[in-house]
Design a protein around this motif. Structure first.
Motif, PDB file in Angstrom:
ATOM      1  N   ARG A   3     -42.519 -99.797  -7.650  1.00 18.47           N
ATOM      2  CA  ARG A   3     -42.527-101.328  -7.752  1.00 18.47           C
ATOM      3  C   ARG A   3     -43.974-101.475  -7.641  1.00 18.47           C
ATOM      4  O   ARG A   3     -44.687-101.396  -6.754  1.00 18.47           O
ATOM      5  CB  ARG A   3     -41.635-101.915  -6.545  1.00 18.47           C
ATOM      6  N   LEU A   4     -44.401-102.526  -8.647  1.00 17.65           N
ATOM      7  CA  LEU A   4     -45.793-102.913  -8.834  1.00 17.65           C
ATOM      8  C   LEU A   4     -45.864-104.473  -8.502  1.00 17.65           C
ATOM      9  O   LEU A   4     -44.909-105.156  -8.568  1.00 17.65           O
ATOM     10  CB  LEU A   4     -46.089-102.839 -10.313  1.00 17.65           C
ATOM     11  N   THR A   5     -46.938-104.748  -7.852  1.00 17.68           N
ATOM     12  CA  THR A   5     -47.064-106.004  -7.172  1.00 17.68           C
ATOM     13  C   THR A   5     -47.681-106.618  -8.417  1.00 17.68           C
ATOM     14  O   THR A   5     -48.710-106.298  -8.933  1.00 17.68           O
ATOM     15  CB  THR A   5     -47.987-106.288  -5.967  1.00 17.68           C
ATOM     16  N   LEU A   6     -47.459-108.051  -8.628  1.00 17.92           N
ATOM     17  CA  LEU A   6     -47.935-109.034  -9.814  1.00 17.92           C
ATOM     18  C   LEU A   6     -48.811-109.834  -9.111  1.00 17.92           C
ATOM     19  O   LEU A   6     -48.277-110.853  -8.264  1.00 17.92           O
ATOM     20  CB  LEU A   6     -46.854-109.616 -10.561  1.00 17.92           C
ATOM     21  N   ILE A   7     -50.177-110.074  -9.341  1.00 15.63           N
ATOM     22  CA  ILE A   7     -50.962-111.130  -8.871  1.00 15.63           C
ATOM     23  C   ILE A   7     -50.870-112.109  -9.896  1.00 15.63           C
ATOM     24  O   ILE A   7     -51.530-112.038 -10.951  1.00 15.63           O
ATOM     25  CB  ILE A   7     -52.374-110.536  -8.525  1.00 15.63           C
ATOM     26  N   THR A  10     -50.306-118.629  -9.686  1.00  7.74           N
ATOM     27  CA  THR A  10     -49.055-119.879  -9.398  1.00  7.74           C
ATOM     28  C   THR A  10     -49.412-121.149  -9.435  1.00  7.74           C
ATOM     29  O   THR A  10     -50.739-121.496  -9.458  1.00  7.74           O
ATOM     30  CB  THR A  10     -48.877-119.591  -7.986  1.00  7.74           C
ATOM     31  N   THR A 162     -51.081 -99.762  -9.165  1.00  7.35           N
ATOM     32  CA  THR A 162     -50.639-100.281  -7.861  1.00  7.35           C
ATOM     33  C   THR A 162     -50.177-101.651  -8.114  1.00  7.35           C
ATOM     34  O   THR A 162     -49.297-101.954  -7.368  1.00  7.35           O
ATOM     35  CB  THR A 162     -51.725-100.200  -6.872  1.00  7.35           C
ATOM     36  N   ALA A 163     -50.837-102.241  -8.979  1.00  5.55           N
ATOM     37  CA  ALA A 163     -50.325-103.803  -9.163  1.00  5.55           C
ATOM     38  C   ALA A 163     -51.003-104.135 -10.519  1.00  5.55           C
ATOM     39  O   ALA A 163     -51.620-103.381 -11.275  1.00  5.55           O
ATOM     40  CB  ALA A 163     -51.130-104.804  -8.207  1.00  5.55           C
ATOM     41  N   ARG A 164     -50.530-105.575 -10.894  1.00  6.73           N
ATOM     42  CA  ARG A 164     -50.890-106.126 -12.171  1.00  6.73           C
ATOM     43  C   ARG A 164     -51.386-107.530 -11.945  1.00  6.73           C
ATOM     44  O   ARG A 164     -50.913-108.260 -11.154  1.00  6.73           O
ATOM     45  CB  ARG A 164     -49.973-106.293 -13.469  1.00  6.73           C
ATOM     46  N   GLU A 186     -54.604-111.733  -2.801  1.00  8.13           N
ATOM     47  CA  GLU A 186     -53.145-111.653  -2.161  1.00  8.13           C
ATOM     48  C   GLU A 186     -52.606-110.357  -1.402  1.00  8.13           C
ATOM     49  O   GLU A 186     -51.483-109.825  -1.401  1.00  8.13           O
ATOM     50  CB  GLU A 186     -51.990-111.733  -3.239  1.00  8.13           C
ATOM     51  N   ILE A 188     -53.906-107.415  -1.920  1.00 11.82           N
ATOM     52  CA  ILE A 188     -54.007-106.252  -2.633  1.00 11.82           C
ATOM     53  C   ILE A 188     -55.301-105.961  -2.844  1.00 11.82           C
ATOM     54  O   ILE A 188     -56.371-106.779  -3.209  1.00 11.82           O
ATOM     55  CB  ILE A 188     -53.258-106.153  -4.227  1.00 11.82           C
TER      56      ILE A 188
END
Length: 207
Positions: A3-7, A10, A162-164, A186, A188
Motif C-alpha cells: 500500500r502506497l501513501t498519497l501525499i 487537501t 514508498t509513497a506518491r 505528512e 513520510i
C-alpha cells in the motif's frame, strides 16, 4: 500488495494566489518560510511586473554579481513563507500596491533581489513582488510539479517506492543531491527526483 501513501493537496492545505486588481481585495486560503536573520489570479494579463529594485543600501557601493547587497547572501536563493498569509507588493515599501496575497504557510519562494528590509520574491509560476523579510523563513520547502511524484526510500530510483505526492503538494526539503532530494510531508520521508519539484536549483546540493 504494498500500500502506497498519497501525499495529497487537501482543501486544508491549498495555496491561494490572488491577483488584486487596483488595490484592495482579499483572497482565501494558505506553511514554512526567509530570513530570520535580518535579511529575510485572476485570468487575463496577469500581474504587473514588480518595480525594479533601487540601489540597495548595504554600506558598500559595489555588490558582486549574484550576491544580495543587504544580506551578502546568494541571489537567487530559495526561502519559504513563514506564516499563513503574506502580501506581495509592487515595490519595496508598505505604501506600494498589493498585487498578490499568498495564503499557504511553507510555500517555497525564490528571492531575486534585496532592498533594505524588503525582498523581491517569485513563486513557481513566476509571479510575485516585494515582501518584508519578516514574512519569510530560511526553512527550505518545495512544491511538487509532476502530476504525480514517486517517493522512494533511497535516491536513484533503485529503492522501494514508498509513497506518491500529488501535484502542487508542498513538502519540506531535508537534503538534496545533484538529481534527487530527500523530502518530508505528512509523516513520510523519502527521495524524489529533483526534476519533479520546484524550490531548488538544478545543480544545488545541501545536507
Amino acid at each position: 500488495m504494498m500500500r502506497l501513501t498519497l501525499i495529497a493537496l487537501t482543501l486544508a492545505s491549498l495555496a491561494t494566489l490572488s491577483l488584486l486588481p487596483h488595490g484592495a481585495a482579499f483572497s482565501q486560503e494558505a506553511p514554512a518560510a526567509e530570513e530570520e536573520e535580518s535579511s529575510s489570479g485572476t485570468a487575463g494579463e496577469g500581474p504587473a511586473p514588480a518595480a525594479a529594485a533601487p540601489v540597495a543600501r548595504s554600506g558598500s557601493k559595489d555588490c558582486p554579481p549574484g550576491i544580495g547587497c543587504v544580506t551578502r547572501r546568494p541571489l537567487p536563493r530559495y526561502v519559504s513563507l513563514k506564516g499563513a498569509e503574506a502580501r506581495a507588493r509592487r515595490g519595496p515599501a508598505s505604501d506600494h500596491r498589493v498585487d498578490w496575497i499568498y495564503q499557504r504557510q511553507g510555500l517555497p519562494l525564490k528571492v531575486t533581489a534585496e532592498y533594505e528590509n524588503w525582498r523581491r520574491v517569485e513563486d513557481s509560476e513566476g509571479a510575485g513582488g516585494w515582501m518584508h523579510f519578516a514574512l519569510l523563513s530560511n526553512n527550505r520547502s518545495a512544491m511538487i510539479m509532476a502530476e504525480m511524484a514517486d517517493i522512494y526510500d533511497a535516491p536513484g530510483g533503485h529503492g522501494s517506492l514508498t509513497a506518491r505526492a500529488q501535484q502542487r503538494a508542498v513538502v519540506r526539503l531535508l537534503e538534496c543531491q545533484p538529481d534527487w532530494c530527500r523530502i518530508s510531508a505528512e509523516g513520510i520521508r523519502g527521495w524524489v527526483k529533483k526534476s519533479d519539484i520546484w524550490g531548488v536549483e538544478p545543480g544545488e546540493v545541501f545536507e
